[in-house]
Design a protein around this motif. Structure first.
Motif, PDB file in Angstrom:
ATOM      1  N   ALA A  11      64.537  10.640  15.554  1.00 15.67           N
ATOM      2  CA  ALA A  11      64.642  11.871  14.762  1.00 15.67           C
ATOM      3  C   ALA A  11      63.346  12.677  14.823  1.00 15.67           C
ATOM      4  O   ALA A  11      63.371  13.910  14.953  1.00 15.67           O
ATOM      5  CB  ALA A  11      64.997  11.548  13.315  1.00 15.67           C
ATOM      6  N   ARG A  12      62.220  11.993  14.755  1.00 16.22           N
ATOM      7  CA  ARG A  12      60.918  12.676  14.821  1.00 16.22           C
ATOM      8  C   ARG A  12      60.712  13.322  16.193  1.00 16.22           C
ATOM      9  O   ARG A  12      60.286  14.471  16.293  1.00 16.22           O
ATOM     10  CB  ARG A  12      59.790  11.689  14.523  1.00 16.22           C
ATOM     11  CG  ARG A  12      58.436  12.386  14.326  1.00 16.22           C
ATOM     12  CD  ARG A  12      57.296  11.404  14.199  1.00 16.22           C
ATOM     13  NE  ARG A  12      57.009  10.859  15.526  1.00 16.22           N
ATOM     14  CZ  ARG A  12      56.928   9.570  15.831  1.00 16.22           C
ATOM     15  NH1 ARG A  12      57.087   8.670  14.908  1.00 16.22           N
ATOM     16  NH2 ARG A  12      56.677   9.170  17.051  1.00 16.22           N
ATOM     17  N   GLU A  14      63.072  14.189  18.297  1.00 14.05           N
ATOM     18  CA  GLU A  14      64.028  15.300  18.409  1.00 14.05           C
ATOM     19  C   GLU A  14      63.450  16.569  17.786  1.00 14.05           C
ATOM     20  O   GLU A  14      63.524  17.652  18.374  1.00 14.05           O
ATOM     21  CB  GLU A  14      65.361  14.947  17.724  1.00 14.05           C
ATOM     22  CG  GLU A  14      66.186  13.936  18.477  1.00 14.05           C
ATOM     23  CD  GLU A  14      67.405  13.442  17.701  1.00 14.05           C
ATOM     24  OE1 GLU A  14      68.292  12.852  18.339  1.00 14.05           O
ATOM     25  OE2 GLU A  14      67.458  13.622  16.453  1.00 14.05           O
ATOM     26  N   LYS A  15      62.856  16.434  16.597  1.00 14.21           N
ATOM     27  CA  LYS A  15      62.255  17.590  15.914  1.00 14.21           C
ATOM     28  C   LYS A  15      61.078  18.164  16.705  1.00 14.21           C
ATOM     29  O   LYS A  15      60.914  19.372  16.797  1.00 14.21           O
ATOM     30  CB  LYS A  15      61.821  17.216  14.503  1.00 14.21           C
ATOM     31  CG  LYS A  15      62.973  17.011  13.547  1.00 14.21           C
ATOM     32  CD  LYS A  15      62.567  17.311  12.133  1.00 14.21           C
ATOM     33  CE  LYS A  15      63.687  17.187  11.146  1.00 14.21           C
ATOM     34  NZ  LYS A  15      64.889  17.909  11.463  1.00 14.21           N
ATOM     35  N   GLU A  16      60.254  17.274  17.269  1.00 10.51           N
ATOM     36  CA  GLU A  16      59.110  17.732  18.060  1.00 10.51           C
ATOM     37  C   GLU A  16      59.572  18.458  19.325  1.00 10.51           C
ATOM     38  O   GLU A  16      59.016  19.493  19.687  1.00 10.51           O
ATOM     39  CB  GLU A  16      58.202  16.559  18.417  1.00 10.51           C
ATOM     40  CG  GLU A  16      57.398  16.053  17.236  1.00 10.51           C
ATOM     41  CD  GLU A  16      56.470  14.900  17.605  1.00 10.51           C
ATOM     42  OE1 GLU A  16      56.065  14.813  18.785  1.00 10.51           O
ATOM     43  OE2 GLU A  16      56.151  14.098  16.716  1.00 10.51           O
ATOM     44  N   GLN A  18      62.454  19.961  19.709  1.00  9.29           N
ATOM     45  CA  GLN A  18      63.060  21.215  19.244  1.00  9.29           C
ATOM     46  C   GLN A  18      61.975  22.286  19.033  1.00  9.29           C
ATOM     47  O   GLN A  18      62.102  23.405  19.512  1.00  9.29           O
ATOM     48  CB  GLN A  18      63.831  20.968  17.945  1.00  9.29           C
ATOM     49  CG  GLN A  18      64.504  22.198  17.383  1.00  9.29           C
ATOM     50  CD  GLN A  18      65.266  21.896  16.096  1.00  9.29           C
ATOM     51  OE1 GLN A  18      65.336  20.749  15.635  1.00  9.29           O
ATOM     52  NE2 GLN A  18      65.846  22.915  15.506  1.00  9.29           N
ATOM     53  N   ALA A  19      60.921  21.926  18.335  1.00 10.75           N
ATOM     54  CA  ALA A  19      59.829  22.867  18.053  1.00 10.75           C
ATOM     55  C   ALA A  19      59.121  23.288  19.344  1.00 10.75           C
ATOM     56  O   ALA A  19      58.764  24.467  19.507  1.00 10.75           O
ATOM     57  CB  ALA A  19      58.834  22.239  17.084  1.00 10.75           C
ATOM     58  N   SER A  41      69.389  22.506  17.398  1.00  8.84           N
ATOM     59  CA  SER A  41      69.133  21.073  17.243  1.00  8.84           C
ATOM     60  C   SER A  41      68.955  20.419  18.601  1.00  8.84           C
ATOM     61  O   SER A  41      69.305  20.982  19.633  1.00  8.84           O
ATOM     62  CB  SER A  41      70.279  20.390  16.487  1.00  8.84           C
ATOM     63  OG  SER A  41      71.481  20.454  17.239  1.00  8.84           O
TER      64      SER A  41
END
Length: 141
Positions: A11-12, A14-16, A18-19, A41
């Motif tokens: 999850a972490r 994926e967020k990185e 994405q950003a 996402s």
């Protein structure tokens, strides 16, 4: 216990990712993309070697198709950017998909708004005190 930690790690990452892709779209793309593009996402398997990137594109269907094609053509360049920005052992292979969530939310909101307008047209006097009218009708039953 190990699986829970892996889930948080995925999850972490994926967020990185994405950003970082969003950052690339702002700074790295020389030509403007058709439509307004948002990285909605990113989904990755536990091995972090692939990434499904869902992008929300505000524009016509043709613009959406063009944007997905353009992003997929430039995927290697975006992957290189990710590799430089994030110190990962393996840079994930990116695949881009349209995200229809925003469209669906807007469609539902439009339907609800139409229903509200229709209700007000059928019973214009209930606009101001419609909650009181609803309660008094239910009390009679």
């Amino acid at each position: 216990m190990k699986n829970m930690g892996d889930g948080r790690r995925v999850a972490r990452v994926e967020k990185e990712i994405q950003a970082t892709i969003a950052q690339f779209l702002i700074r790295g793309f020389k030509t403007p993309l058709p439509g307004l593009v948002t990285v909605a996402s990113v989904r990755m398997p536990a091995d972090l070697r692939a990434a499904k990137v869902y992008v929300s594109i505000l524009g016509s269907d043709k613009q959406q198709e063009e944007t997905i094609e353009l992003l997929q053509e430039r995927a290697f360049e975006i992957q290189n950017f990710i590799g430089k920005e994030l110190k990962m052992r393996y840079c994930p292979k990116l695949t881009f998909f349209p995200d229809h969530t925003t469209e669906q939310v807007l469609k539902v909101e439009r339907i609800l708004q139409d229903l509200e307008t229709e209700r007000k047209q059928k019973n214009p006097s209930a606009e101001a005190g419609d909650t009181e009218a609803d309660h008094s009708e239910s009390d009679d039953e």
